[in-house]
Motif scaffolding. Sequence first.
Motif, mmCIF file in Angstrom:
data_model
loop_
_atom_site.group_PDB
_atom_site.id
_atom_site.type_symbol
_atom_site.label_atom_id
_atom_site.label_comp_id
_atom_site.label_asym_id
_atom_site.label_seq_id
_atom_site.Cartn_x
_atom_site.Cartn_y
_atom_site.Cartn_z
ATOM 1 N N GLY A 11 -5.059 -102.789 -47.782
ATOM 2 C CA GLY A 11 -5.724 -101.548 -48.167
ATOM 3 C C GLY A 11 -5.027 -100.291 -47.697
ATOM 4 O O GLY A 11 -5.670 -99.259 -47.489
ATOM 5 N N SER A 12 -3.704 -100.341 -47.552
ATOM 6 C CA SER A 12 -2.953 -99.161 -47.126
ATOM 7 C C SER A 12 -3.230 -97.984 -48.048
ATOM 8 O O SER A 12 -3.306 -98.135 -49.272
ATOM 9 C CB SER A 12 -1.452 -99.464 -47.144
ATOM 10 N N LEU A 13 -3.333 -96.809 -47.455
ATOM 11 C CA LEU A 13 -3.513 -95.569 -48.206
ATOM 12 C C LEU A 13 -2.193 -94.848 -48.447
ATOM 13 O O LEU A 13 -2.172 -93.779 -49.047
ATOM 14 C CB LEU A 13 -4.487 -94.643 -47.465
ATOM 15 N N LYS A 14 -1.059 -95.457 -47.996
ATOM 16 C CA LYS A 14 0.248 -94.826 -48.165
ATOM 17 C C LYS A 14 0.772 -94.944 -49.594
ATOM 18 O O LYS A 14 1.746 -94.298 -49.947
ATOM 19 C CB LYS A 14 1.264 -95.451 -47.199
ATOM 20 N N CYS A 15 0.144 -95.809 -50.411
ATOM 21 C CA CYS A 15 0.581 -96.016 -51.785
ATOM 22 C C CYS A 15 -0.642 -96.125 -52.686
ATOM 23 O O CYS A 15 -1.771 -95.978 -52.222
ATOM 24 C CB CYS A 15 1.446 -97.287 -51.890
ATOM 25 N N ASP A 16 -0.414 -96.392 -53.947
ATOM 26 C CA ASP A 16 -1.521 -96.593 -54.888
ATOM 27 C C ASP A 16 -1.542 -98.029 -55.415
ATOM 28 O O ASP A 16 -2.244 -98.337 -56.367
ATOM 29 C CB ASP A 16 -1.438 -95.591 -56.044
ATOM 30 N N CYS A 17 -0.808 -98.922 -54.778
ATOM 31 C CA CYS A 17 -0.620 -100.286 -55.280
ATOM 32 C C CYS A 17 -1.909 -101.098 -55.322
ATOM 33 O O CYS A 17 -2.202 -101.757 -56.322
ATOM 34 C CB CYS A 17 0.425 -101.019 -54.442
ATOM 35 N N ARG A 65 2.112 -98.193 -74.353
ATOM 36 C CA ARG A 65 2.116 -98.042 -72.904
ATOM 37 C C ARG A 65 0.776 -97.442 -72.530
ATOM 38 O O ARG A 65 0.357 -96.411 -73.045
ATOM 39 C CB ARG A 65 3.221 -97.112 -72.413
ATOM 40 N N ILE A 66 0.085 -98.110 -71.625
ATOM 41 C CA ILE A 66 -1.204 -97.631 -71.153
ATOM 42 C C ILE A 66 -1.011 -97.110 -69.732
ATOM 43 O O ILE A 66 -0.558 -97.848 -68.852
ATOM 44 C CB ILE A 66 -2.261 -98.762 -71.181
ATOM 45 N N PRO A 67 -1.328 -95.838 -69.490
ATOM 46 C CA PRO A 67 -1.166 -95.292 -68.135
ATOM 47 C C PRO A 67 -2.111 -95.962 -67.142
ATOM 48 O O PRO A 67 -3.181 -96.442 -67.517
ATOM 49 C CB PRO A 67 -1.538 -93.810 -68.291
ATOM 50 N N ILE A 68 -1.691 -96.002 -65.892
ATOM 51 C CA ILE A 68 -2.521 -96.543 -64.814
ATOM 52 C C ILE A 68 -2.485 -95.521 -63.673
ATOM 53 O O ILE A 68 -1.671 -95.612 -62.765
ATOM 54 C CB ILE A 68 -2.074 -97.966 -64.396
ATOM 55 N N ILE A 69 -3.345 -94.529 -63.791
ATOM 56 C CA ILE A 69 -3.354 -93.388 -62.875
ATOM 57 C C ILE A 69 -4.489 -93.553 -61.864
ATOM 58 O O ILE A 69 -5.644 -93.693 -62.235
ATOM 59 C CB ILE A 69 -3.551 -92.057 -63.647
ATOM 60 N N MET A 70 -4.132 -93.550 -60.601
ATOM 61 C CA MET A 70 -5.102 -93.672 -59.521
ATOM 62 C C MET A 70 -5.225 -92.318 -58.816
ATOM 63 O O MET A 70 -4.292 -91.529 -58.825
ATOM 64 C CB MET A 70 -4.648 -94.727 -58.501
ATOM 65 N N HIS A 110 -2.756 -89.306 -47.701
ATOM 66 C CA HIS A 110 -1.711 -90.191 -47.177
ATOM 67 C C HIS A 110 -0.663 -90.563 -48.218
ATOM 68 O O HIS A 110 0.439 -90.997 -47.864
ATOM 69 C CB HIS A 110 -2.332 -91.475 -46.612
ATOM 70 N N ASN A 111 -0.989 -90.456 -49.518
ATOM 71 C CA ASN A 111 -0.026 -90.874 -50.545
ATOM 72 C C ASN A 111 0.362 -89.766 -51.518
ATOM 73 O O ASN A 111 1.134 -90.002 -52.436
ATOM 74 C CB ASN A 111 -0.530 -92.102 -51.307
ATOM 75 N N GLU A 112 -0.147 -88.574 -51.333
ATOM 76 C CA GLU A 112 0.122 -87.484 -52.270
ATOM 77 C C GLU A 112 1.622 -87.188 -52.386
ATOM 78 O O GLU A 112 2.162 -87.085 -53.487
ATOM 79 C CB GLU A 112 -0.645 -86.234 -51.859
ATOM 80 N N ALA A 113 2.316 -87.070 -51.271
ATOM 81 C CA ALA A 113 3.757 -86.797 -51.302
ATOM 82 C C ALA A 113 4.514 -87.975 -51.930
ATOM 83 O O ALA A 113 5.452 -87.778 -52.711
ATOM 84 C CB ALA A 113 4.278 -86.513 -49.895
ATOM 85 N N LEU A 115 3.411 -90.097 -54.190
ATOM 86 C CA LEU A 115 3.205 -90.081 -55.640
ATOM 87 C C LEU A 115 4.037 -88.982 -56.302
ATOM 88 O O LEU A 115 4.566 -89.177 -57.403
ATOM 89 C CB LEU A 115 1.721 -89.926 -55.969
ATOM 90 N N ASN A 116 4.169 -87.840 -55.622
ATOM 91 C CA ASN A 116 5.018 -86.772 -56.162
ATOM 92 C C ASN A 116 6.477 -87.205 -56.243
ATOM 93 O O ASN A 116 7.178 -86.873 -57.200
ATOM 94 C CB ASN A 116 4.865 -85.489 -55.333
ATOM 95 N N VAL A 117 6.957 -87.957 -55.252
ATOM 96 C CA VAL A 117 8.334 -88.460 -55.282
ATOM 97 C C VAL A 117 8.491 -89.464 -56.421
ATOM 98 O O VAL A 117 9.500 -89.468 -57.120
ATOM 99 C CB VAL A 117 8.736 -89.073 -53.922
ATOM 100 N N LYS A 118 7.480 -90.322 -56.623
ATOM 101 C CA LYS A 118 7.550 -91.263 -57.750
ATOM 102 C C LYS A 118 7.658 -90.499 -59.070
ATOM 103 O O LYS A 118 8.428 -90.887 -59.954
ATOM 104 C CB LYS A 118 6.327 -92.191 -57.762
ATOM 105 N N LYS A 119 6.899 -89.443 -59.191
ATOM 106 C CA LYS A 119 6.909 -88.643 -60.427
ATOM 107 C C LYS A 119 8.208 -87.852 -60.568
ATOM 108 O O LYS A 119 8.906 -87.964 -61.588
ATOM 109 C CB LYS A 119 5.717 -87.694 -60.441
ATOM 110 N N ASP A 120 8.547 -87.060 -59.563
ATOM 111 C CA ASP A 120 9.675 -86.138 -59.662
ATOM 112 C C ASP A 120 11.026 -86.799 -59.386
ATOM 113 O O ASP A 120 12.024 -86.442 -60.002
ATOM 114 C CB ASP A 120 9.476 -84.960 -58.695
#
Length: 187
Positions: free
Chosen positions: A57-63, A161-166, A171-174, A176-181
């Motif tokens: 249940g880590s909050l560092k990611c959205d996995c 393609r179906i998006p999977i947005i959490m 703890h994971n905002e930065a 997720l931004n790196v994954k995006k940008d």
Amino acid sequence: MNIKISEVANLPTEFGDFRVQVFKEGHKEHLVIFKEKLEEIPIVRVHSECLTGDAIGSLKCDCGAQLEYALIMASQTNGMVIYLRQEGRNIGLLNKINAYALQDIGLNTIEANHQLGFGADERTYEMVTFILHHFNIHKIKLLTNNPDKIRSISDIEIVERIPIIMKSNPHNEAYLNVKKDGMGHLL
């Protein structure tokens, strides 16, 4: 490819009743969770192992949230989750935790992987095509935000393609931004 394939077994879960099968590739054992009567063009989630997110249940990611959402979608739509044993974008658990330590001192996920001598993402997806062919699936609706998965799944038509947005959290905002940008994820 020298692949060993398990028998099919029942897997009742809190998300619904599934069938399960394992595909062993070398030392990696990939898990396929699916509904007995798959749709003609099923929704498929290709999920890479994340012990910290999926099991702890880590909050560092959205996995973990993505996996739960994918299992719900698979249950509701007669779909499939392909759980690839590619921990830490395929750098392994030990190196993933070392990357976490580097992130704790200010590096982002890509910089941490590079510091450890890895690319930003070491995952491969050949096994996905093998598994889908085993199930006689040639068209899918892919549940993903990752353009590399879309490009890397060969010999299978991705009709949607179906998006999977959490939801993000502090703890994971930065991350997720790196994954995006930095990685081009479609968030």
